[in-house]
Design an enzyme around this catalytic site. Structure first.
Site, PDB file in Angstrom:
ATOM      1  CG  PHE A 122      -1.677   0.980   1.760  1.00  0.00           C
ATOM      2  CD1 PHE A 122      -3.038   0.980   1.461  1.00  0.00           C
ATOM      3  CD2 PHE A 122      -1.178   1.972   2.589  1.00  0.00           C
ATOM      4  CE1 PHE A 122      -3.867   1.953   1.992  1.00  0.00           C
ATOM      5  CE2 PHE A 122      -2.008   2.951   3.117  1.00  0.00           C
ATOM      6  CZ  PHE A 122      -3.358   2.934   2.816  1.00  0.00           C
ATOM      7  CB  THR A 125       3.905   7.671   3.526  1.00  0.00           C
ATOM      8  OG1 THR A 125       2.933   7.302   4.504  1.00  0.00           O
ATOM      9  CG2 THR A 125       4.860   8.688   4.116  1.00  0.00           C
ATOM     10  CD  GLU A 126       3.080  11.186  -2.817  1.00  0.00           C
ATOM     11  OE1 GLU A 126       3.509  12.329  -3.085  1.00  0.00           O
ATOM     12  OE2 GLU A 126       2.174  10.608  -3.446  1.00  0.00           O
ATOM     13  CG  ASN A 128       7.283  17.317   0.123  1.00  0.00           C
ATOM     14  OD1 ASN A 128       8.027  17.598   1.081  1.00  0.00           O
ATOM     15  ND2 ASN A 128       7.693  17.394  -1.127  1.00  0.00           N
ATOM     16  N   GLY A 130       2.981  12.972   4.719  1.00  0.00           N
ATOM     17  CA  GLY A 130       3.042  11.956   5.783  1.00  0.00           C
ATOM     18  C   GLY A 130       1.741  12.010   6.562  1.00  0.00           C
ATOM     19  CB  THR A 157       4.930  -2.120   5.202  1.00  0.00           C
ATOM     20  OG1 THR A 157       5.103  -0.973   6.027  1.00  0.00           O
ATOM     21  CG2 THR A 157       5.267  -3.370   5.998  1.00  0.00           C
ATOM     22  NE  ARG A 268      19.083 -10.925  38.917  1.00  0.00           N
ATOM     23  CZ  ARG A 268      20.386 -11.058  38.981  1.00  0.00           C
ATOM     24  NH1 ARG A 268      20.954 -12.247  38.844  1.00  0.00           N
ATOM     25  NH2 ARG A 268      21.145 -10.002  39.157  1.00  0.00           N
ATOM     26  CD  GLU A 363      -1.922   0.564   9.170  1.00  0.00           C
ATOM     27  OE1 GLU A 363      -3.141   0.755   9.264  1.00  0.00           O
ATOM     28  OE2 GLU A 363      -1.427  -0.546   8.892  1.00  0.00           O
ATOM     29  CD  GLU A 367       2.277  12.870  18.306  1.00  0.00           C
ATOM     30  OE1 GLU A 367       2.332  11.929  17.479  1.00  0.00           O
ATOM     31  OE2 GLU A 367       2.994  12.921  19.319  1.00  0.00           O
TER      32      GLU A 367
END
Ligand code: COS
Length: 382
Positions: A122, A125-126, A128, A130, A157, A268, A363, A367
């Site tokens: 897929f 994104t480029e 400029n 995102g 991906t 431990r 993906e 934010e």
């Protein structure tokens, strides 16, 4: 859990067994060498894992999204990289063709993708574009029976191993129009760029793809002529589903951190007793477990909403946001309770932390998830 049926437990067991027996033994080395596990993908194909949520008539397993999410979770308990490869193939590379493609496009691509004959990918994104996914500059110009594509997609991906890539391109500047297309691997003008070297998920494949006068047939416009200009919305809806699988990946990584931490703190000994006897450690374990269970409820609920074809957008954003932040906290805690061992590669948890970081970014960053969630409540105030 209320959602879980026998079939879900069965898929969990199948994938758990596969991950423990086949994936874990070579995972440290693959992470170190950034080796894409072609052999493991072939085994996943044999197990029918590459098309879990697609109908059998399209080459899939005919199961629901909850089953798929559980498979991603169980893989991620051992390998974030493999979970990411599966999530990108199913949610991003295959789902949008199944959901938005014409019947011809579905018949041509989905059976080969869902059966695992080829991997899907897929391109959104480029350089400029995102978080601002509408900033796409890749252009598609109609020429006779073809579209001619120029531009580039980054951080793709599975890009180097995919048989088909669904991507967005600008088809008109005034008013601005973004459409979705499918390109087959090997199409002249589709040039495979460099393989990225990453902090985590290092045995997954991440590429740059260049389109240099790449000519694709007119019928590769996703959804056909009536859907010209709908590409951005197709991709946003795709991400609504994809974000559940990234959340599931985060959930699996967080569970994996617990799996490593619990036996360690029981065994431990320091100051004459297991380190888990110290409240500073046991409370961390309690917090990890509590947060992971909460994340699991949110992820499974989102998968259930998708299965019911109910509105998903802010639910999947919340589930991904929460699960990925839980994964960061859980992996940090696992390293801390393992002490110096946690800092060493052979104990796996430092890899888990590196892999978890992807989930706060891929993906849609945390934010962006907060933006999607707050817009649902507040509307657009800008
Ligand atoms: N489902 C359906 N339609 C959607 C949608 C969704 N989830 N999100 C947005 N849309 C529609 C809007 O309704 C709007 O339609 P109209 O033009 O008909 O009004 C259109 O798409 C544009 O939406 P909006 O104005 O909200 O777009 P923004 O440019 O503000 O972008 C964000 C919205 C930031 C949420 C989007 O760009 C985004 O998700 N960015 C992150 C991208 C990302 O996740 N990248 C990682 C890729 S992983 S390979």
């Amino acid at each position: 859990m209320i959602y879980l049926k026998e079939e879900h437990e069965l898929i969990r067991q199948t994938v758990r067994e596969f991950a423990l027996k086949e994936v874990e033994p070579g995972e440290l080395e693959r992470d170190e060498k950034e080796e894409f596990p072609v052999d493991l993908i072939a085994k996943m194909r044999e197990l029918g894992l590459l098309g879990i949520p697609f109908p059998e008539e399209y080459g899939g397993a005919g199961l629901d999204n909850l089953s798929y999410v559980i498979a991603v979770e169980e893989l991620a308990r051992i390998s974030g990289s493999l979970a990411l490869t599966l999530a990108a193939h199913v949610s991003l590379g295959t789902s949008p063709i199944y959901e938005f493609g014409t019947e011809e496009q579905r018949r041509k691509y989905v059976p080969r993708l869902a059966s695992g004959e080829m991997l899907g990918s897929f391109g959104l994104t480029e350089p400029n574009a995102g978080s601002d996914a509408q900033g796409t500059q890749t252009a598609a110009v109609r020429d006779g029976d073809s579209w001619v594509i120029n531009g580039q997609k980054i951080y793709v991906t599975n890009g180097g191993y995919a048989g088909s890539i669904i991507f967005t391109a600008v088809t008109q500047h005034e008013p601005r129009q973004i459409s979705a297309f499918i390109v087959d691997a090997g199409t002249p003008g589709l040039v495979l760029g460099k393989k990225e070297v990453k902090l985590g998920c290092r045995s997954s494949d991440t590429r740059v793809l260049h389109f240099e006068d790449c000519r694709i047939p007119a019928e590769n416009l996703v959804g056909g002529p009536s859907e010209l200009g709908k590409g951005f919305k197709f991709f946003m809806k795709t991400l609504d589903g994809g974000r559940i699988s990234i959340g599931a990946m985060a959930l699996g990584i967080a569970q994996g951190a617990i799996d490593k931490a619990v036996p360690f703190v029981k065994e431990r000994k320091q100051f004459g007793k297991p380190v888990g006897a110290f409240q500073g450690v046991s409370h961390r374990i309690a917090d990890m477990e509590t947060e992971v269970q909460a994340a699991r409820h949110m992820i499974y609920h989102s998968a259930w909403l998708k299965d019911q074809h109910r509105p998903l957008e802010h639910h999947s954003a919340m589930a991904k946001l929460f699960a990925s932040e839980v994964a960061m906290r859980a992996t940090f805690s696992a390293i801390q309770v393992l002490g110096a061992c946690g800092y060493m590669k052979e104990y796996h948890v430092e890899r888990y932390m590196r892999d978890a970081k992807l989930c706060e970014i891929g993906e849609g960053t945390s934010e962006i998830q907060r933006l999607v969630i707050s817009r649902q409540l507040l509307g657009r105030l800008d």
